[in-house]
Design a protein around this motif. Structure first.
Motif, PDB file in Angstrom:
ATOM      1  N   LYS A 174       0.939  -1.300  -0.022  1.00  0.00           N
ATOM      2  CA  LYS A 174      -0.179  -0.082  -0.090  1.00  0.00           C
ATOM      3  C   LYS A 174       1.028   1.233  -0.112  1.00  0.00           C
ATOM      4  N   ASN A 175       0.367   2.250  -0.663  1.00  0.00           N
ATOM      5  CA  ASN A 175       1.039   3.646  -0.777  1.00  0.00           C
ATOM      6  C   ASN A 175       0.899   4.202   0.677  1.00  0.00           C
ATOM      7  N   ILE A 176       1.825   4.948   1.037  1.00  0.00           N
ATOM      8  CA  ILE A 176       1.741   5.800   2.490  1.00  0.00           C
ATOM      9  C   ILE A 176       1.813   7.291   2.075  1.00  0.00           C
ATOM     10  N   ILE A 177       1.474   7.844   3.094  1.00  0.00           N
ATOM     11  CA  ILE A 177       1.611   9.538   3.017  1.00  0.00           C
ATOM     12  C   ILE A 177       2.538   9.682   4.220  1.00  0.00           C
ATOM     13  N   ILE A 178       3.464  10.755   4.007  1.00  0.00           N
ATOM     14  CA  ILE A 178       4.303  11.311   5.110  1.00  0.00           C
ATOM     15  C   ILE A 178       4.205  12.941   4.947  1.00  0.00           C
ATOM     16  N   LYS A 179       4.059  13.244   6.142  1.00  0.00           N
ATOM     17  CA  LYS A 179       3.850  15.023   6.361  1.00  0.00           C
ATOM     18  C   LYS A 179       4.387  15.449   7.665  1.00  0.00           C
ATOM     19  N   PRO A 180       4.810  16.625   7.716  1.00  0.00           N
ATOM     20  CA  PRO A 180       5.411  17.213   9.040  1.00  0.00           C
ATOM     21  C   PRO A 180       4.233  17.402  10.134  1.00  0.00           C
ATOM     22  N   ARG A 181       4.708  17.044  11.218  1.00  0.00           N
ATOM     23  CA  ARG A 181       3.716  17.487  12.155  1.00  0.00           C
ATOM     24  C   ARG A 181       3.172  18.908  12.427  1.00  0.00           C
ATOM     25  N   HIS A 182       4.068  19.616  12.091  1.00  0.00           N
ATOM     26  CA  HIS A 182       3.589  21.019  12.047  1.00  0.00           C
ATOM     27  C   HIS A 182       4.074  21.720  10.706  1.00  0.00           C
ATOM     28  N   SER A 183       2.939  21.712   9.907  1.00  0.00           N
ATOM     29  CA  SER A 183       2.850  22.369   8.599  1.00  0.00           C
ATOM     30  C   SER A 183       1.510  22.762   8.088  1.00  0.00           C
ATOM     31  N   ASN A 184       1.613  23.459   6.971  1.00  0.00           N
ATOM     32  CA  ASN A 184       0.358  23.846   6.299  1.00  0.00           C
ATOM     33  C   ASN A 184       0.669  23.787   4.901  1.00  0.00           C
TER      34      ASN A 184
END
Length: 356
Positions: free
Chosen positions: A157-167
C-alpha cells in the motif's frame, strides 16, 4: 456600531486574500470597511486590494506584536482577521494584550489553536472520540520510518508522510514503490506529490534525527474541505468536495450536503473549542468513509465558496468579535460551485494597479 469598521487583515499574500476581501465587501448588511492589510513580503498582492498596507516582521520575531499594536493605534483598528497559520499562534497568545488596545482578534483560544495546528495531537483527539482517521505513526528518524512502513504494509500500500507542524501541503509526499513512467512524464503537469521510496529514504538518511513526521495510510477516495463556524449559540459546517487541487489550494470545489462530514466537523469544533470561522480537511478511504486529515483554525483559502453559497461566515465572525447583534442566513444553496482562475494585478510605472 454605525461607523466604518477598520479591519486589519494579515497575510496579504495568502491565496485567499481576494476571497476574504470579497466576503467583507459583499456583506448582507451593506456595512462599510476600511481594509488595512499586512504581510512579511513587501510585494504581497493584497496591498493593491486594500486601503493601506504595512510590511511586518516574521511572526516569530520579538518585534511582531509591537508592530501590530503600532498599526492598531495609528489606523484605529477595530478588529484583526489573521489568515496565516504562523500568525494565529502568536496572535492568540497575545489576544488579551491586543484587547487592551480596544481591538479584538478573530482567533480561537491559544490552547485550542495549539492542538488544532498539531496534526499528531489532532489525530490523537480523533482516536479518543471515535472520529474516523487514517492509521498513523509518529517518527523522527530513518529507523522509525522503516518500522512505520512495515506496520502500514508498504509497499503493498502507498503511504503518506507529512510534517507534524506544517500547512499548505508543505513537506507532504505520497510514498510509492512505483517509478515515474514515460506517459506520466510527458502528460502530467508537475503538481504530483508522489515520491519513490528510494528518494525519500535517501533524504531521511542525511540526518540521524529530524523534526517529527507523521506516516499515515494513503486514502484513495474523494477529498473534502469543510468550512465551519461556531459561536455561543450557533455551530454550522458546510462541506465542499475538492475536484481540482493545486499546491494545496482548491481550484474547483462544490458544496455537498454530506451528513457524516457535518457531524464529524461539528463534533470536532466543539471538542477543540474553536470559535469564529475555521475548517477541516477530510479524505475518503476505499469504503467511502471520510477520515480527518487536518484542521485549519483560521480563514481557509477558498472559504469564499461557502460565502457565495449564502453563508458569509467570514463577515459573521467580524460581527461576533465586535459583539454586534445579527441574524445569520442559514439557507445554503447546495448547488453552488467555486472555480479558481489564474489572474493577477498589473502595476504600471506610476504604481497604479489594475486587476486582470
Amino acid at each position: 456600531m454605525n461607523h466604518i469598521i477598520h479591519i486589519l487583515i494579515t497575510g496579504a499574500g495568502a491565496p485567499g486574500i481576494d476571497g476574504t476581501i470579497f466576503s467583507l465587501k459583499n456583506n448582507p448588511d451593506n456595512k462599510q470597511f476600511k481594509i488595512i492589510t499586512t504581510d512579511i513580503n513587501p510585494n504581497a498582492v493584497g496591498q493593491y486590494m486594500s486601503d493601506k498596507f504595512y510590511v511586518l516582521p516574521k511572526p516569530e520575531d520579538t518585534s511582531y506584536i509591537n508592530e501590530i499594536i503600532k498599526i492598531i493605534t495609528k489606523e484605529k483598528i477595530d478588529v484583526i482577521l489573521p489568515q496565516t497559520t504562523r500568525e494565529i499562534n502568536i496572535l492568540s497568545k497575545f489576544k488579551d494584550q491586543i484587547q487592551n488596545q480596544n481591538c479584538t482578534t478573530i482567533v480561537s483560544k491559544h490552547e485550542a489553536i495549539k492542538i488544532a495546528n498539531d496534526k499528531y495531537l489532532l489525530l490523537e483527539l480523533c482516536k479518543k472520540h471515535a472520529i474516523p482517521h487514517p492509521n498513523y505513526i509518529l517518527i523522527n528518524s530513518q529507523k522509525e520510518f522503516h518500522l512505520a512502513l512495515e506496520k502500514l504494509n508498504f509497499p503493498q500500500k502507498n503511504i503518506i508522510i507529512k510534517p507534524r507542524h506544517s500547512n499548505g501541503q508543505r513537506g507532504v509526499r505520497i510514498i510509492t514503490n512505483e517509478t515515474l513512467s514515460y506517459s506520466q512524464l510527458i502528460n502530467e503537469k508537475p503538481f504530483n506529490l508522489s515520491m519513490s521510496f528510494n528518494e525519500i529514504n535517501k533524504i531521511f538518511s542525511e540526518k540521524k534525527t529530524f523534526d517529527d513526521y507523521l506516516v499515515t495510510d494513503y486514502l484513495e477516495g474523494n477529498e473534502y474541505t469543510v468550512d465551519s463556524y461556531r459561536n455561543d449559540t450557533i455551530i454550522k459546517s458546510i462541506p465542499r468536495k475538492r475536484t481540482k487541487i493545486r499546491s494545496g489550494i482548491s481550484f474547483e470545489t462544490s458544496i455537498e450536503n454530506n451528513k457524516n462530514l457535518i457531524n464529524y466537523s461539528n463534533q470536532l469544533a466543539t471538542i477543540l473549542d474553536l470559535t469564529y470561522c475555521f475548517g477541516f480537511q477530510f479524505k475518503c478511504d476505499e469504503n467511502k468513509i471520510p477520515k480527518i486529515l487536518e484542521c485549519n483554525p483560521r480563514v481557509q483559502g477558498s472559504m469564499a465558496a461557502t460565502v457565495i453559497a449564502g453563508f458569509n461566515l467570514i463577515y459573521y465572525s467580524v460581527l461576533d468579535a465586535l459583539k454586534i447583534n445579527y441574524k445569520p442566513n442559514t439557507s445554503i444553496n447546495m448547488k453552488s460551485q467555486f472555480i479558481r482562475t489564474w489572474s493577477g494585478i498589473g502595476i504600471n510605472n506610476h504604481n497604479e494597479a489594475k486587476k486582470i
